[in-house]
Motif scaffolding. Structure first.
Motif, mmCIF file in Angstrom:
data_model
loop_
_atom_site.group_PDB
_atom_site.id
_atom_site.type_symbol
_atom_site.label_atom_id
_atom_site.label_comp_id
_atom_site.label_asym_id
_atom_site.label_seq_id
_atom_site.Cartn_x
_atom_site.Cartn_y
_atom_site.Cartn_z
ATOM 1 N N LEU A 198 0.759 -1.233 0.188
ATOM 2 C CA LEU A 198 0.079 0.087 -0.137
ATOM 3 C C LEU A 198 0.887 1.380 -0.036
ATOM 4 O O LEU A 198 0.646 2.328 -0.759
ATOM 5 N N ASP A 199 1.899 1.316 0.798
ATOM 6 C CA ASP A 199 2.660 2.497 0.999
ATOM 7 C C ASP A 199 3.199 2.921 -0.365
ATOM 8 O O ASP A 199 3.394 3.975 -0.857
ATOM 9 N N GLU A 200 3.894 1.566 -0.940
ATOM 10 C CA GLU A 200 4.673 2.040 -2.503
ATOM 11 C C GLU A 200 3.699 2.289 -3.373
ATOM 12 O O GLU A 200 3.891 3.148 -4.195
ATOM 13 N N VAL A 201 2.478 1.722 -3.418
ATOM 14 C CA VAL A 201 1.294 2.326 -4.425
ATOM 15 C C VAL A 201 0.900 3.733 -4.285
ATOM 16 O O VAL A 201 1.131 4.396 -5.250
ATOM 17 N N LEU A 202 0.823 4.085 -3.051
ATOM 18 C CA LEU A 202 0.563 5.389 -2.914
ATOM 19 C C LEU A 202 1.628 6.592 -3.290
ATOM 20 O O LEU A 202 1.508 7.516 -3.764
ATOM 21 N N ALA A 203 3.109 5.959 -2.745
ATOM 22 C CA ALA A 203 3.933 6.719 -3.203
ATOM 23 C C ALA A 203 4.127 6.792 -4.863
ATOM 24 O O ALA A 203 4.635 7.863 -5.312
ATOM 25 N N ALA A 204 3.871 5.755 -5.419
ATOM 26 C CA ALA A 204 3.917 5.895 -6.913
ATOM 27 C C ALA A 204 2.931 6.911 -7.617
ATOM 28 O O ALA A 204 3.274 7.436 -8.667
ATOM 29 N N LEU A 205 1.836 7.072 -6.769
ATOM 30 C CA LEU A 205 0.652 7.906 -7.386
ATOM 31 C C LEU A 205 0.820 9.183 -6.751
ATOM 32 O O LEU A 205 0.275 10.124 -7.318
ATOM 33 N N SER A 206 1.657 9.560 -6.108
ATOM 34 C CA SER A 206 1.603 10.825 -5.287
ATOM 35 C C SER A 206 2.304 11.914 -6.109
ATOM 36 O O SER A 206 3.062 11.689 -7.146
ATOM 37 N N GLY B 298 0.067 10.635 -16.943
ATOM 38 C CA GLY B 298 -0.772 9.657 -15.987
ATOM 39 C C GLY B 298 0.001 8.415 -15.674
ATOM 40 O O GLY B 298 0.970 8.112 -16.427
ATOM 41 N N LYS B 299 -0.245 7.985 -14.551
ATOM 42 C CA LYS B 299 0.590 6.923 -13.814
ATOM 43 C C LYS B 299 -0.357 5.511 -13.808
ATOM 44 O O LYS B 299 -1.381 5.721 -13.465
ATOM 45 N N LEU B 300 0.242 4.407 -14.270
ATOM 46 C CA LEU B 300 -0.327 3.367 -14.057
ATOM 47 C C LEU B 300 0.711 2.262 -13.268
ATOM 48 O O LEU B 300 1.758 2.271 -13.095
ATOM 49 N N VAL B 301 -0.251 1.810 -12.080
ATOM 50 C CA VAL B 301 0.526 1.111 -11.168
ATOM 51 C C VAL B 301 -0.228 -0.305 -10.920
ATOM 52 O O VAL B 301 -1.341 -0.361 -11.082
ATOM 53 N N ILE C 253 4.353 -8.490 -6.613
ATOM 54 C CA ILE C 253 5.117 -7.727 -7.391
ATOM 55 C C ILE C 253 4.360 -6.452 -7.782
ATOM 56 O O ILE C 253 3.377 -6.534 -8.460
ATOM 57 N N LEU C 254 5.193 -5.168 -7.642
ATOM 58 C CA LEU C 254 4.499 -4.248 -7.863
ATOM 59 C C LEU C 254 5.408 -3.512 -9.164
ATOM 60 O O LEU C 254 6.682 -3.433 -9.055
ATOM 61 N N ARG C 255 4.813 -3.086 -10.295
ATOM 62 C CA ARG C 255 5.243 -2.296 -11.307
ATOM 63 C C ARG C 255 4.303 -1.077 -11.606
ATOM 64 O O ARG C 255 3.362 -1.034 -11.621
ATOM 65 N N THR C 256 5.257 0.073 -11.960
ATOM 66 C CA THR C 256 4.891 1.244 -12.106
ATOM 67 C C THR C 256 5.593 2.017 -13.509
ATOM 68 O O THR C 256 6.641 1.744 -13.628
ATOM 69 N N ALA C 257 4.588 2.711 -14.095
ATOM 70 C CA ALA C 257 5.219 3.536 -15.061
ATOM 71 C C ALA C 257 4.402 4.738 -15.376
ATOM 72 O O ALA C 257 3.292 4.981 -15.115
ATOM 73 N N THR C 258 4.903 5.595 -16.195
ATOM 74 C CA THR C 258 4.250 7.018 -16.652
ATOM 75 C C THR C 258 3.892 7.048 -18.039
ATOM 76 O O THR C 258 4.689 6.914 -19.068
ATOM 77 N N ARG C 259 2.713 7.322 -18.379
ATOM 78 C CA ARG C 259 2.200 7.512 -19.729
ATOM 79 C C ARG C 259 3.115 8.693 -20.475
ATOM 80 O O ARG C 259 3.316 9.718 -20.189
#
Length: 333
Positions: A21-29, A239-242, A305-311
């Motif tokens: 959860l903390d990592e998801v919030l950080a990725a979208l902050s 935009g960010k995708l998590v 496993i968490l992966r994130t990227a920016t459009r």
């Protein structure tokens, strides 16, 4: 071989706890004032945290049993949570009228809430009807188990569950149903255990079989691919995708989607370089896993496993399975 599987939960695990959860919030902050799509609402763990951080949330889920959780959050965060019934594969259509959207979060797979509901048929630890349908519609796991011939059933178990003993399991299932249809979760679990045995300390022998059937019943790989491309259509530059996945088959799809070149053949430096397409996703972060502290609190995080990227500003791609390594039902070993 994939090594990460959704762990079963025990009755005393309590409510569903969102992983990483903390990592998801950080990725979208920063989240204050942002519009975020929670494409897999479930019990609302991510949505609650996003709302508490100041975001407006468009929540999507195809499971009708989540409505009480959505109603409670809508009452608590009046006007800031919009719940839309539907599949996350259509999230761009479902969320477009509530945009512009700044980010999308997807938590892929079955939740502990669903596992704990014996009547849903997801768990090999609880007696219940062999169902596994997230939407409650279409073919159930019992339909597949009792109608597929041995070879296609074995192929399904091998492709979607990476079950090396798929042929033997399929043979035992076909033999068992000649006496009577296999109708419950424990009947199937016992049949699989009889087929391949059980060693102390190992995961339950039915783990991969249940995973494969759940994926097939809910078309999970197809849904994931459609959701990734829907996110690409919905999000504009920045935009960010998590995405949180729970086994290597899903994680590989997400990894290849963010960076298609990872799945292609290496180019020789002695040959003319092939021009690569413009990247639709930038700032692709390294995969993240739960730390020891979270693992101690939540066993479900063990396989996450968490992966994130920016459009980027590149034009969206048409939906395609090319290069994504989506498992296909072929011959079993």
């Amino acid at each position: 071989m994939g090594k990460r599987f959704m762990p079963e939960t025990s009755q005393d695990n309590g409510p569903h706890v969102p992983v990483l959860l903390d990592e998801v919030l950080a990725a979208l902050s920063p989240l204050e004032g942002k519009r975020i799509v929670d494409g897999t609402f479930g019990a609302g763990g991510y949505s609650r945290a996003l709302l508490e951080a100041g975001a407006l949330v468009v929540a999507i889920d195809r499971d009708p049993s989540v409505k009480p959780f959505a109603d409670a959050l809508m009452a608590e965060f009046e006007g800031r949570l919009i719940f839309v019934p539907g599949t996350f594969s259509e999230l761009d259509t479902l969320a477009s009228e509530h945009g512009p959207i700044d980010g999308v979060v997807l938590d892929i797979g079955v939740s502990s809430m669903q596992l704990d509901q014996a009547e849903r048929g997801f768990s090999f630890m609880r007696e219940g009807p062999l169902d596994m349908r997230m939407s409650g519609q279409g073919e159930s796991a019992a339909d597949l188990v009792n109608t597929l011939d041995a070879e296609p059933l074995a192929n399904l178990l091998y492709a979607f569950g990476e079950e090396r003993k798929s042929r033997r399991i399929a043979q035992f299932i076909v033999a068992a149903r000649e006496t009577a249809p296999i109708q419950t979760t424990l009947e199937l679990a016992k049949t699989v255990e009889k087929a391949i045995g059980r060693k102390p300390g190992d995961a339950h022998p039915a783990t991969r079989t249940f995973q494969a059937l759940r994926i097939a019943v809910n078309a999970e790989f197809e849904q994931l691919v459609e959701a990734l491309f829907a996110s690409e259509r919905l999000l504009t530059e920045g935009g960010k995708l998590v995405v949180v996945t729970f086994h290597s088959l899903e994680d590989r799809i997400v990894k290849r989607f963010f960076d298609p070149d990872k799945g292609g053949p290496a180019q020789s430096r002695h040959l003319p370089q092939v021009q690569t397409e413009a990247r639709r996703w930038v700032e692709v972060a390294k995969a993240r896993k739960a730390g020891e502290s979270e693992l101690g609190r939540n066993s479900r995080a063990r396989s996450a496993i968490l992966r994130t990227a920016t459009r980027s500003d590149a034009v969206q791609r048409p939906v395609s399975l090319d290069g994504l390594s989506v498992p296909q039902i072929r011959g079993a070993e």
